[in-house]
Design an enzyme around this catalytic site. Structure first.
Site, PDB file in Angstrom:
ATOM      1  N   LYS A  41     -19.978  13.653  -9.847  1.00 30.92           N
ATOM      2  CA  LYS A  41     -21.044  12.710 -10.255  1.00 30.92           C
ATOM      3  C   LYS A  41     -20.518  11.700 -11.257  1.00 30.92           C
ATOM      4  CE  LYS A  41     -23.073  15.410  -7.765  1.00 30.92           C
ATOM      5  NZ  LYS A  41     -22.393  15.140  -6.524  1.00 30.92           N
ATOM      6  N   GLU A  46     -28.346  12.406 -19.228  1.00 25.27           N
ATOM      7  CA  GLU A  46     -29.141  11.264 -18.748  1.00 25.27           C
ATOM      8  C   GLU A  46     -30.539  11.356 -19.333  1.00 25.27           C
ATOM      9  OE1 GLU A  46     -29.423  11.358 -14.505  1.00 25.27           O
ATOM     10  OE2 GLU A  46     -27.477  10.397 -14.207  1.00 25.27           O
ATOM     11  N   HIS A 102     -35.574  22.259  -4.898  1.00 29.74           N
ATOM     12  CA  HIS A 102     -34.468  21.437  -4.389  1.00 29.74           C
ATOM     13  C   HIS A 102     -34.175  21.665  -2.922  1.00 29.74           C
ATOM     14  CE1 HIS A 102     -34.005  20.093  -8.418  1.00 29.74           C
ATOM     15  NE2 HIS A 102     -33.789  21.314  -8.855  1.00 29.74           N
ATOM     16  N   ARG A 156     -21.838  13.059   4.143  1.00 32.96           N
ATOM     17  CA  ARG A 156     -21.939  13.796   5.412  1.00 32.96           C
ATOM     18  C   ARG A 156     -23.133  13.275   6.201  1.00 32.96           C
ATOM     19  NH1 ARG A 156     -24.528  16.835   1.423  1.00 32.96           N
ATOM     20  NH2 ARG A 156     -26.756  17.007   1.877  1.00 32.96           N
TER      21      ARG A 156
END
Ligand code: MV4
Length: 488
Positions: free
Chosen positions: A115, A199, A234, A291
């Site tokens: 990330k 963040e 998630h 992907r």
């Protein structure tokens, strides 16, 4: 490209092979011992057993798969999703063996797998990002300084994480030290990389992702967005395209940002750029998935493109045969992931035998599955049985078709998320399009679903009773005196 090996199982292996066959390309399946009789094995032109059921002894054996591919004169390897699909080492070993990896180059996989590297690359391309730290933070004091600048609540994220893994919310300064220490130690043990960053926390965001396609000649286009806010821990449950909230202007802005993200890592093939979007429609780049995604069919339906065909063409070195201006959104598509899980019992996996398995058929219904009636759902892999995809001229029609398709779908032997999908489709908040990633938590409870299910069982019982009473009149037994049967 004359022969492709699909390094995967289940619905995606089958889906990739169908397109390959249509393009006149031979297919090779690989399988684990437990998948010996699976549809993807039967469908393929050739099939090779990799080993025992656990993925570490079968579908994750990259070197073994490459050796097999070489011995069978395979030209390309398609990794599907999961397993080896985002493994830069695998992609690079495939290419080193002289075989085409149907996907991006190892460098892009590696960059987007981190990330921090992804954000670093994106920074030079003017891509909106959530305010936060530029690099990894190891020191609690540095974290406190950052927190003072951006404010609470904030999020600590693992650089090597993704899809919700290795994230935590920090509400106030007194929690920061412990959260940082835990996040670092968790990231170290889970990913072998303890880098974390901070963040600002975006509360109740929507999750909107853009499909991109990049060829090897510098052409990059976006195939619009997928709305994936209906998630549970998630895990996406319902996805749709297009999103109900984007205006044409924001769609264009986000799409162009997604194209720049793809350019920032010299992307090749089909990829997905994830954004968070807040209640004021501000959007922020989160991460890029390198992907083909589970939910790609909704994009196929609204664009009329076959994404696997596009992946293969790009891997063969072809130029994209269309430009951004040729692409238009046509209608609306919805996807429900049908998992072998019990929504009434905390979505616990419900593995077992598909005693009865009949898929819905008809216009505007597509089912991508990898099982047949009588098969067992193995415990070793993801418990997704199928993807149910519906289409309509608008969102309302696609939702209505989804409800009809769910009612037509017959699955016995295992519990599934089908009733949960119907529950979602019937919620006012979902139908209005006014929902965010808090949807499931806010509106779902097993008690409410149970009420639905019980109501249906009552209706079914009443229909049965009614039918019985009607027939009873007709089937009144004849009097013994009228009978031709004689007692002997
Ligand atoms: C966030 C966030 C709020 N603020 N980042 C979750 C998955 C991973 N890709 C990023 N995620 C989030 N990142 C900031 N700065 C909220 C989430 C998030 C979320 C994102 C997408 C879909 C569902 C979600 C559920 C909870 C939290």
């Amino acid at each position: 490209m004359k022969k492709i090996l699909v390094a995967n199982r289940g619905e995606i292996a089958l889906r990739v092979m169908r397109t390959a066959r249509r393009m006149g390309i031979k297919t090779v399946a690989v399988y684990s011992e437990i998948d010996r009789d699976a549809p993807h094995v039967k469908f393929a032109d050739e099939a090779v057993c990799l080993g025992p059921a656990p993925s570490a002894q079968s579908y994750l054996l990259g070197d073994k798969i490459i050796e097999l591919a070489k011995s069978l004169n395979v030209d390309g390897i398609h990794p599907g999703y999961g397993f080896l699909s985002e493994n830069a080492g695998f992609s690079s070993a495939v290419e080193a063996a002289g075989i085409t990896f149907i996907g991006p180059k190892p460098k892009a996989i590696e960059m987007m797998g981190s990330k921090l590297a992804a954000k670093e690359a994106a920074k030079a391309y003017n891509i909106p990002m959530v305010p936060g730290t530029d690099g990894a933070i190891a020191d609690v004091n540095a974290a406190i300084q950052t927190a003072k600048l951006i404010g609470f609540p904030l999020m600590i994220k693992a650089s090597a994480g993704g899809g919700g893994k290795g994230m935590r919310i920090v509400e106030k300064e007194s929690e920061l030290k412990e959260s940082m220490e835990r996040a670092i130690s968790e990231a170290t043990s889970a990913f072998g990389d303890g880098s974390v960053f901070i963040e600002k926390y975006v509360s109740r965001p929507r999750h909107i992702e853009f499909q991109v396609l990049a060829d090897g000649h510098g052409n990059v286009v976006y195939l619009f967005e997928r709305e994936c806010s209906v998630q549970r821990r998630h895990q996406k449950v319902v996805e749709e395209a297009p999103s109900a909230v984007l205006t044409p202007e924001i769609r264009k802005e986000m799409g162009e940002a997604a194209v720049r993200v793809a350019k920032s890592c010299d992307y090749l093939g089909a990829g997905t750029v994830e954004f968070l979007i807040d209640d004021k429609l501000n959007f922020y780049f989160l991460e890029m998935n390198t992907r083909l995604q589970v939910e790609h069919p909704v994009t196929e339906w609204i664009t009329g493109l076959d994404l696997v065909e596009q992946q293969i063409r790009i891997a063969r070195g072809e130029q994209l045969s269309f430009s951004q201006d040729d692409l238009k959104i046509n209608g609306h598509a919805l996807e429900l992931r049908v998992y072998a899980e019990n929504p009434l019992n905390n979505f616990l996996p419900s593995v077992g035998k598909l005693e009865r398995y009949r898929i819905p058929v008809g216009d505007n219904i597509r089912v991508d599955d990898g099982y047949e009636e009588g098969m067992d759902i193995p415990i070793y892999y993801d418990p997704m049985i199928a993807k149910l995809i519906t289409y309509g001229k608008d969102r309302e029609a696609a939702i209505q078709r989804m409800i009809e398709a769910i009612e037509m779908y017959e699955i016995e032997g295992v519990s599934t998320t089908l009733p949960f999908g119907k529950f979602v489709c019937e919620q006012e908040a979902f139908r209005s399009g006014n929902f965010d990633t808090g949807f499931v938590q806010q509106y779902y409870s097993p008690e409410l679903l149970l009420k639905d299910v019980e109501k249906e069982m009552q209706i079914a019982a009443m229909v049965a009773l009614n039918t019985h009473l009607k027939h009873k009149k007709k089937l009144r037994p004849i009097k013994v005196a009228d009978s031709n049967w004689k007692d002997r």
